[in-house]
Structure formats: structure tokens, C-alpha cells
Design a protein around this motif. Sequence first.
Motif, PDB file in Angstrom:
ATOM      1  N   LEU A 682      -1.767  10.371 -35.353  1.00  0.00           N
ATOM      2  CA  LEU A 682      -1.138  10.392 -34.027  1.00  0.00           C
ATOM      3  C   LEU A 682      -1.334   8.796 -34.439  1.00  0.00           C
ATOM      4  O   LEU A 682      -2.632   8.491 -33.983  1.00  0.00           O
ATOM      5  CB  LEU A 682      -1.333  11.164 -33.266  1.00  0.00           C
ATOM      6  N   THR A 683      -0.831   8.249 -33.734  1.00  0.00           N
ATOM      7  CA  THR A 683      -1.034   6.906 -33.520  1.00  0.00           C
ATOM      8  C   THR A 683       0.143   5.916 -32.379  1.00  0.00           C
ATOM      9  O   THR A 683       1.203   6.479 -32.444  1.00  0.00           O
ATOM     10  CB  THR A 683      -0.878   6.310 -35.086  1.00  0.00           C
ATOM     11  N   SER A 684      -0.776   4.866 -31.886  1.00  0.00           N
ATOM     12  CA  SER A 684       0.041   4.048 -31.112  1.00  0.00           C
ATOM     13  C   SER A 684      -0.587   3.168 -30.822  1.00  0.00           C
ATOM     14  O   SER A 684      -1.775   3.171 -30.598  1.00  0.00           O
ATOM     15  CB  SER A 684       0.367   5.308 -29.269  1.00  0.00           C
ATOM     16  N   ALA A 685      -0.155   2.087 -30.016  1.00  0.00           N
ATOM     17  CA  ALA A 685      -0.795   1.143 -29.701  1.00  0.00           C
ATOM     18  C   ALA A 685      -2.100   1.220 -27.826  1.00  0.00           C
ATOM     19  O   ALA A 685      -2.605   0.445 -28.081  1.00  0.00           O
ATOM     20  CB  ALA A 685      -0.247  -0.267 -29.070  1.00  0.00           C
ATOM     21  N   THR A 686      -0.799   2.193 -27.516  1.00  0.00           N
ATOM     22  CA  THR A 686      -2.231   2.929 -25.967  1.00  0.00           C
ATOM     23  C   THR A 686      -2.322   4.410 -26.503  1.00  0.00           C
ATOM     24  O   THR A 686      -1.260   4.994 -25.813  1.00  0.00           O
ATOM     25  CB  THR A 686      -0.638   2.615 -25.131  1.00  0.00           C
ATOM     26  N   LEU A 687      -3.606   4.698 -26.534  1.00  0.00           N
ATOM     27  CA  LEU A 687      -3.909   6.029 -26.772  1.00  0.00           C
ATOM     28  C   LEU A 687      -5.366   5.918 -25.839  1.00  0.00           C
ATOM     29  O   LEU A 687      -6.153   6.798 -25.458  1.00  0.00           O
ATOM     30  CB  LEU A 687      -4.374   6.453 -27.565  1.00  0.00           C
ATOM     31  N   THR A 688      -5.931   4.924 -25.779  1.00  0.00           N
ATOM     32  CA  THR A 688      -7.617   5.076 -25.375  1.00  0.00           C
ATOM     33  C   THR A 688      -7.480   4.399 -23.462  1.00  0.00           C
ATOM     34  O   THR A 688      -7.228   4.139 -23.502  1.00  0.00           O
ATOM     35  CB  THR A 688      -9.025   3.970 -26.321  1.00  0.00           C
ATOM     36  N   MET A 689      -8.993   4.838 -23.196  1.00  0.00           N
ATOM     37  CA  MET A 689      -8.879   4.328 -21.851  1.00  0.00           C
ATOM     38  C   MET A 689     -10.485   4.001 -22.310  1.00  0.00           C
ATOM     39  O   MET A 689     -11.565   4.941 -22.554  1.00  0.00           O
ATOM     40  CB  MET A 689      -8.964   5.347 -20.714  1.00  0.00           C
ATOM     41  N   ASN A 690     -11.252   2.693 -21.445  1.00  0.00           N
ATOM     42  CA  ASN A 690     -12.082   2.443 -21.690  1.00  0.00           C
ATOM     43  C   ASN A 690     -12.962   2.794 -23.497  1.00  0.00           C
ATOM     44  O   ASN A 690     -13.904   3.145 -23.697  1.00  0.00           O
ATOM     45  CB  ASN A 690     -13.409   3.132 -21.057  1.00  0.00           C
ATOM     46  N   ASP A 691     -11.796   2.376 -24.534  1.00  0.00           N
ATOM     47  CA  ASP A 691     -12.513   2.427 -25.335  1.00  0.00           C
ATOM     48  C   ASP A 691     -13.161   3.737 -25.922  1.00  0.00           C
ATOM     49  O   ASP A 691     -12.967   4.431 -27.296  1.00  0.00           O
ATOM     50  CB  ASP A 691     -13.544   1.900 -26.037  1.00  0.00           C
ATOM     51  N   SER A 692     -11.989   5.210 -25.304  1.00  0.00           N
ATOM     52  CA  SER A 692     -12.343   6.455 -25.642  1.00  0.00           C
ATOM     53  C   SER A 692     -11.446   7.019 -25.334  1.00  0.00           C
ATOM     54  O   SER A 692     -10.079   7.181 -24.897  1.00  0.00           O
ATOM     55  CB  SER A 692     -13.020   7.512 -24.465  1.00  0.00           C
ATOM     56  N   PHE A 693     -11.225   8.249 -26.424  1.00  0.00           N
ATOM     57  CA  PHE A 693      -9.647   8.962 -27.286  1.00  0.00           C
ATOM     58  C   PHE A 693      -9.768  10.379 -26.030  1.00  0.00           C
ATOM     59  O   PHE A 693      -9.126  11.278 -26.577  1.00  0.00           O
ATOM     60  CB  PHE A 693      -9.621   9.431 -28.542  1.00  0.00           C
ATOM     61  N   THR A 694     -10.916  10.791 -25.717  1.00  0.00           N
ATOM     62  CA  THR A 694     -10.960  12.329 -24.853  1.00  0.00           C
ATOM     63  C   THR A 694     -10.023  12.543 -23.986  1.00  0.00           C
ATOM     64  O   THR A 694      -9.589  13.831 -24.090  1.00  0.00           O
ATOM     65  CB  THR A 694     -12.413  11.888 -23.869  1.00  0.00           C
ATOM     66  N   PHE A 695      -8.923  11.671 -23.788  1.00  0.00           N
ATOM     67  CA  PHE A 695      -7.887  11.890 -22.466  1.00  0.00           C
ATOM     68  C   PHE A 695      -6.823  12.466 -23.360  1.00  0.00           C
ATOM     69  O   PHE A 695      -6.876  13.925 -22.718  1.00  0.00           O
ATOM     70  CB  PHE A 695      -7.643  10.616 -21.400  1.00  0.00           C
ATOM     71  N   ILE A 696      -6.566  11.786 -23.963  1.00  0.00           N
ATOM     72  CA  ILE A 696      -5.362  12.519 -25.081  1.00  0.00           C
ATOM     73  C   ILE A 696      -5.834  13.617 -25.685  1.00  0.00           C
ATOM     74  O   ILE A 696      -5.343  14.264 -26.170  1.00  0.00           O
ATOM     75  CB  ILE A 696      -4.856  11.009 -25.935  1.00  0.00           C
ATOM     76  N   GLN A 697      -6.933  13.340 -26.746  1.00  0.00           N
ATOM     77  CA  GLN A 697      -7.287  14.680 -27.043  1.00  0.00           C
ATOM     78  C   GLN A 697      -7.822  15.603 -26.601  1.00  0.00           C
ATOM     79  O   GLN A 697      -7.382  17.032 -26.787  1.00  0.00           O
ATOM     80  CB  GLN A 697      -9.114  14.470 -27.444  1.00  0.00           C
ATOM     81  N   ASN A 698      -7.714  15.671 -24.724  1.00  0.00           N
ATOM     82  CA  ASN A 698      -7.262  17.057 -24.144  1.00  0.00           C
ATOM     83  C   ASN A 698      -6.315  17.480 -24.504  1.00  0.00           C
ATOM     84  O   ASN A 698      -6.022  18.899 -24.036  1.00  0.00           O
ATOM     85  CB  ASN A 698      -8.571  16.678 -23.251  1.00  0.00           C
ATOM     86  N   ARG A 699      -5.135  16.074 -24.076  1.00  0.00           N
ATOM     87  CA  ARG A 699      -4.038  16.541 -23.507  1.00  0.00           C
ATOM     88  C   ARG A 699      -3.679  17.197 -24.550  1.00  0.00           C
ATOM     89  O   ARG A 699      -2.243  17.869 -24.163  1.00  0.00           O
ATOM     90  CB  ARG A 699      -3.208  15.141 -22.762  1.00  0.00           C
ATOM     91  N   LEU A 700      -3.635  16.552 -25.900  1.00  0.00           N
ATOM     92  CA  LEU A 700      -2.496  17.412 -26.784  1.00  0.00           C
ATOM     93  C   LEU A 700      -3.136  19.432 -27.511  1.00  0.00           C
ATOM     94  O   LEU A 700      -3.217  19.589 -28.500  1.00  0.00           O
ATOM     95  CB  LEU A 700      -2.365  16.540 -28.058  1.00  0.00           C
ATOM     96  N   GLY A 701      -4.986  18.714 -27.269  1.00  0.00           N
ATOM     97  CA  GLY A 701      -5.324  19.977 -27.898  1.00  0.00           C
ATOM     98  C   GLY A 701      -5.956  19.941 -29.011  1.00  0.00           C
ATOM     99  O   GLY A 701      -6.196  20.964 -30.019  1.00  0.00           O
ATOM    100  N   LEU A 702      -6.789  18.997 -28.977  1.00  0.00           N
ATOM    101  CA  LEU A 702      -7.092  18.591 -31.046  1.00  0.00           C
ATOM    102  C   LEU A 702      -8.269  19.190 -30.791  1.00  0.00           C
ATOM    103  O   LEU A 702      -8.922  18.379 -29.852  1.00  0.00           O
ATOM    104  CB  LEU A 702      -7.307  17.084 -30.905  1.00  0.00           C
ATOM    105  N   ALA A 703      -8.719  19.584 -30.952  1.00  0.00           N
ATOM    106  CA  ALA A 703     -10.329  19.915 -31.331  1.00  0.00           C
ATOM    107  C   ALA A 703     -11.260  19.491 -32.295  1.00  0.00           C
ATOM    108  O   ALA A 703     -10.816  18.126 -33.193  1.00  0.00           O
ATOM    109  CB  ALA A 703     -10.510  21.363 -32.355  1.00  0.00           C
TER     110      ALA A 703
END
Length: 933
Positions: A682-703
Motif C-alpha cells: 500500500l503506497t501513497s504520499a499521505t499515510l503517516t501522522m508524526n512519521d507513524s503508520f499506526t493509524f492507517i494500519q489499525n483502520r485497515l486491519g493490518l497485523a
Amino acid sequence: MQRYVVIDLETTGHSPAKDDKIIDVGIVVIENSQITETKTTLFNPNQPIPPFITNLTGIADEDVKDAPFFHEKADDIISIFQGSYLIAHNVPFDLGFLNAELINHNKQILRNPVIDTVELSRILFPKAPGYKLGQLAEYLKIEHDDPHRALSDAYVTAKLFLKLEEKINTLPYETVSHLLTLEKMLKSDLYELLTTRQQQLAFSTFKNEQIVSFNGIAFKEVEDTNAAVDGNLPSFGDYLDDIYEEAGSIKRYMKNYEPRPGQRQMSETIFDSFQTRSHALIEAETGTGKSLAYLVPTIYEAVKTGKRIVISTYTTQLQTQLLDEEIPLIQKLIGFPFKAALLKGKNHYISLEKFAHELNTNQHENYDITLTKAMILIWLTETETGDIDELHLTSSGYLFYKRISTDAEGMIDAYSPWFAKSYYQKAKKKAQQADIIITNHALLCTDMFNDYQFLPSYNRVVIDEAHHIEDTASHHYGLKLDNINMQYALNHIGISEEAKLFGKFLAKYSFDKKEVPLERWDSILNDTKYEIDVLFQSLYQYVISKQKNDKSLSDIGRIQYRFDSKKEESKKWNVIKEMVTRLTFFIRDLIHILAIVEQHFDQNTPLDKHDKDDLHGIIKLLQTFIDHLEQLFLLEDSVPQVKWIEIDTKSTKNAVYLYCEPTDVSQLLAADFFEKKDSVILTSATLTMNDSFTFIQNRLGLADDRLVTKKFSSPFTYRDQVQLLIPNDFPDIKYGNTDDFIYATCEAILSLAEITDGRMLVLFTSYDMLRKSYYLLKEIIDTDKYVLIGQGISSGSRARLKKNFQTFDQAILLGTSSFWEGVDIPGDDLSCLMIVRLPFQPPAHPVYEAKSNYLKEQGKNAFMELSLPNAVIRFKQGFGRLIRSTSDRGIVFVCDARIKKARYGKNFLNSIPDVPITYDSTQTLMSKAEEWF
């Protein structure tokens, strides 16, 4: 020999009825397909020329003070047109103005046969990017030295007409014959041009081997060019060296290529993820060159293993770019062949069989549909894909297109002669044989939630523009229903006496009136329409009674109300549920009668395929209405759902829209997608907040267990290219002080517009605030100097508004949510981006409200886990509109001081590239902006 006279006028305004006058006339004469004469004259309008017109045309009052008045030259103009066709780019305007002036001076009006080059270009160049004279000139490489002067515009129109005439003389016989039957409904008098071409073809053979005809339709034959691919490739490291290194092929084939450190590293990360069967979240900031970075390893891996890989994008614009630009480039960069195919849903592809049927049956259509048919006839001689996205149709054109898409075809028999000619079947076959399939998020999600029956099987996928995948999955798992579409569908079907779908169908076949319950059909159809009206009016009133304030307005100005059947006011809501139940019974009765009708004809008079398709299409649609109504109001939810109603109080139609989406798609995606696939990138120019992927990871259910995360920074030097300005003296909106805040915003827009010469994009989070700002600016702005465009106020789609913005030198565009991303306005067209408020979802937004409550029930902090990350990602997207290349420069002006004052403000600043920030008084910021520009 035919004589054509091309005319173009410049005028003091748009309307002769409002006493606007002609100030400049350009005339070009064409004989024997040659330009033989040109004439031009200025006219004294006997009134001041508005500054806006002077700006546009360069004609000022002093230029026309000694010019003749129109009546002095009227007879000369009339005589030029004798025995000629009149040609103009938008005939109603030029001929309308000319005739109004002739009437004013008691002269005979012109009644010449006409040719409108706008209309003819739409038909003959259906793939052109636009139909303004300048756009067509650029598309057809016609020199245009002095736009908006009458003679120059007339000359370009004449050149354009010659190109159109040339094009007519390349058309095959079948296409010309069909155009002749449509010609009567068009504005242009094309009879003579088309019959001349028809006669030419009667005496000579048509010389284009690529064009074949079947059943009266001519279309381009698409060759199946599939090169054999050898899986014997160099090592991946050598392969990357060959492309990216100093002497690599990328330097040879991309003239202005600048090495981007993140690009090769991104390719390596993706390749490693494929090898280890991992999923990956990769943020690649603007300018990284991410499409090339993921295509390089994806193509290598697919060819090496002989297993296809899917690439999914959100916008059709990116799909086209991948297929037309990036993939041909990679074909040059690498030393081995590969096969790439684009596959979309059935509704994107035209059905030749359906189109042939429509051409031969429905002759009495309105103008838009006639124009659409004419455009499609030409397009079929050019298209290799049959994908309707190649055309720019009107909204009625799209409604007609639905009738002739592959989706309307029903089941197509593999033995049917049309099967081998089906664009959709060809696209599917090509996809099955391809190494790389490019598709869209919509089809990817449809496939995912329908047991993977739409795309050829795959185990690895790259999802670009991945910040959209959660919303797309929600929409596809959810549903929407509205009264306008339901009534439109029932009106389209019609009662037995009407010449609509059902009536035409009955008129075509003989049947036993005792066995087909016509009277019951008519009364039940009318009852159904009545029940829809009553139900949706009750829903409309219910929402009005529940609406407490203006905060529940959507970004297009509708009132939104979230409902939960278990918690609604029992008395009123029970009445609504009874109405829904009654409506579903009526729709079931309609389906039952259609089944009787079909059975009767099957036993007596076999139906032709198209009528059977139409009948099945109606039954399927009516069943969908029942399923949707039951899911919205009557059934228990299998997964947590959010349901809401939107009403449009400004529409005369009392439009009511019903929606339903899952509150959380993470478990669905985890189970139906991530666990089933070897590798999802999964790629995009906007996936992180504060250099962290936690938000998108939780929203998509990625273990965590097989997940790689990587971030690649932009190669742009933002410190030199951008200034971020934040005023510290704006009125605080917290105390209900919106009017003062809007006033301060509009003053800042005006001051910045003076500094940047317009070229501003102003992003709002609230449609209400956008509307108030637009009308305030209209009062205080110099409308002769600046063009003000407001989304939802100025007419047109997002693409149309963007085009208008780029057409005018000094434009200010006010946009809401859909302008925060996906709209590229490169270079000098955009110098200033204003963000009015930080893009938090309104707390009353139904989906946000439901997701918040769902998180709170799990003991989580909805602000930190949903609201803030969403707003930060949205802010990054908005910020990314400004700088699209190394040479862009601009200002970002954020009116919302929370970005500096609030505890969470640093989350926004930490998530964008490092840029100089000034937090000061508005006056100081304006001086700084002026100095910097």
C-alpha cells in the motif's frame, strides 16, 4: 463548389438583449477547401467597453472611437454571406448577435445554412480534452497567435473547419450512413458534407484495413499482440543497476531525469516484500517518482515467477498515466518484454451489440442523445479499448450510455457472433494473459466482496493512492438509495399504454390479454410511485424535525441525519417502517407480474435477446430496491453499520438520499483480503501522522506479524520553495464568531490576491463557510480584475472548475473536500494555497459520529485515534497541492491559529516537510509574502 464564410465577433458583453454591442468582426472565406479571403473591422459600440473585455481582447475605448458604426457596414456584411454556409465556433452566439444588430437597423436577418465547429468537433474529435477554440487549436496543432481577437479566432476556426472536413473524408460508409440519419437532429447543416462523402465511397474502395464492419457498424479491429515472455532474467540487483545507476537506461530515456534517492530504495523494499510474502505500507512524498518505483520491481517479479500481479489506483487519471506514459517508458528501460492490461468493471465498456440495437430502433431521441450517438460512431473507428472514460459525455449522454454498456447486456453467449467482438471480453482475455493488471479500487473491492469473481486470480497486489482504500471498501460493502433514481427507473419502465420500456415491449409482441395482467401492472406501478413519494416525504419531514442546527450540513450543503432503528422515536419511526414494508410488497408484485409476462412469452412468442435483457435488467433493479430498503430499515445488521439520511433543502425535487456503510472495515479487510493474499503493497504520499503508520494500519486491519513500513522523503527543497504563514490576530471562531472570522478570511484573500495576481486555491472544510465567503468576496472584489470560482456555486464538475481556473490569469478558486486532493494545478497556475480551517471532520458527520462512538465503546480515544489522524492526513493532501515540481514556488496561508496554539497543532506541522514558518500579525505576513514573491 461550396463556399463557406467563417465569422467571429468580439462584443461588449454576452447578451444583445441587454444592449451589448459588437466591437470587432473577423471574417474568413473558404472556397475549394482553401482560405481565399479575410476581412476584419472594429466597430464603435457607442458605449464604454467594460475593463474585463479590454483585458480579454486588448480593445479599449480609444481603439474604437473613430471606427464605423455597425449600420454603416451592415449591407457589406450581408452581401459577404450570400450563397454561403455560415460557420462559427458556437453559432448561436455569433449568429444571434449579428441578427440582433440587423433587426435593430431594420435589415433582413441571415438565414444561411450553418455549421457549428463546437458541435462538429465534439462529434469528429470525441477524444479531444476540451472544445474551447484554444484547446482544440493546441490538440490539432493549429497556430493561434492572437486569441480573443476576432480575425485571429475566425482564422483558427477556418483552419479547424478544414481539419473537420478532412476528417469527414476519412470516414467509412457505415458511419456516414448512420450520421446522415442523425443529422436532422443536429444544429449544423451537415447533409451536403456527408452525402458528398457517401458518393465518394460509392465510387471508390475504403482504404483503412484496421476498420471492419459488422451488422452495419464500422469499428477499429483490435489486434491481439502478445509477445512471448522469457522468465530467464538477470538478478534483481543487476536489473536495478541497469535502470537507476549513472549509466543506467533511465538517464538515456528520460531527458530531464533527476536522481531521486528514495526511488531505488522503494523498488528494493517492494521486491523484498514480495520475496518474504510480507505486506508493506510505504509513504512516498510528492516528487519521489513512486509509480516508476513500484512498477520496476512489480514487472520484474511478475515476469520472473510467471504469476500476474495487480496494480490498483483510485483515479482513472492515474490509470491512464500508467498505461500511456509509465509502462511504455519501462518497456524501453528494461531488456525483456512483458504484458500489461487495464481491466475495469463491465459498466465502463460499450456493448457493440446494444449500440447497434439502439441505432436501429430508437430514432426519436433528444439532442443530447443524438450527439452522444454521433460521437460514439466516430469513436468506434478509433478506440482500441471500448472504455467510455475516453469520452467526455453530457449527463444525458451518460444515462443513454448506461443502456449500451456491457453491464446492460445480460449473459452473452460464447457462440454469439458478438462475443468475439466484445471489448469487455477482450479486456478480460488480455488481463488473463497479462503479467500486470491495472485496475481501480472500486473493481478491486467489488472483486474482494464477491468471492474474487471479477479479476483473474492473483496473490500479490500494489495499491497506489492507498489512503482511499478504506473509504472505497466501505462504499462497496455499503449501499445508497434515493427517491429521484427510484422514480426515474419506474418512469423509464412506464405503464402498458406508454411508449416506454414496458409499453414498447408489449406493442412489439402479440399476447393473450387474459393471461398478461396489464391493468394490475398499471395500478400497482402507480401505487408504487405514490408509496415512494409518501415514504420519502415522511423521511424528509422526519429529518427536518430532528435537525437542531446548521452543523449537520454536508460539504455540498445537504442536511445529514444519522439514524438507528432501535433508538428512533418509536411512534413516528414505526409508521416509516410500515411504509417501507408496504412499498416492498408493491415492488414484489411488480416483479411477480414481470415473471408471469416472461413465462407467457417463453411459452408462446419467444422474446428477442434485447427484450429479454431489458426484462431481466428491470427485475434485477427492482429486487435491488427491495434488498436496499430491507437492509436500511427492516433487517438486523450482520456487521456494525452506520446509516444516515441526507436531504437537499435547496432542490425543488425534495431529494432524499439514504446511505449505509460498515462502521469498521478493518476486520472485513483482514479476513477477506490481507489473510488471503501473499503480499499487499500500500503506497501513497499521505499515510503517516508524526512519521507513524499506526493509524492507517489499525483502520485497515493490518497485523504486525508480516508488515514492512517505510517512508521516503520528497527530493524537493521545500525550505526554498514554500513559505508557511499563520496569522495570530484572526478572530477566534470558538465563541460563535464565524462572521468576523469569515470577514478576516476574505480580507486576507484579497490582500494575497493582490500579491500573487490571483492564482489562489482556498480550501474550506465547511460548505456553509465557503458559500458565505463567496458572496462576501463577490461584493468587495474587483470582478473586472479577478475571476471568482466557487465549488457548488459556479456550475461544473471538479475538472471543469479546475479548467476554468487555469483558463483565467487572475482566478481565485474556493473549494471544499474534493479539492483537498487529486487536483493537480502545476507551475505558475497556482501560487498561493489558503487553508481556512484545519480539516477536521464535522463532529455531527454521520460516519464520523458512528466511528467515534464505536471507538469509545472499545475504550479508545476517538479524537486521538480517528479525528486527529484523519485531519492530519487531509492537511498533508491539501499542502501537497502547491508544490508539484522542483521549479514551483508558493505560499501556504493557514488561517487557523490552532496549528500553533493547540496542544495537537504540532502533529500537523511535524507531518509536513520542513518549511520556514512565520506566525505573526496579518499585516506583517502580507509584507513578508510581498517581499518573498
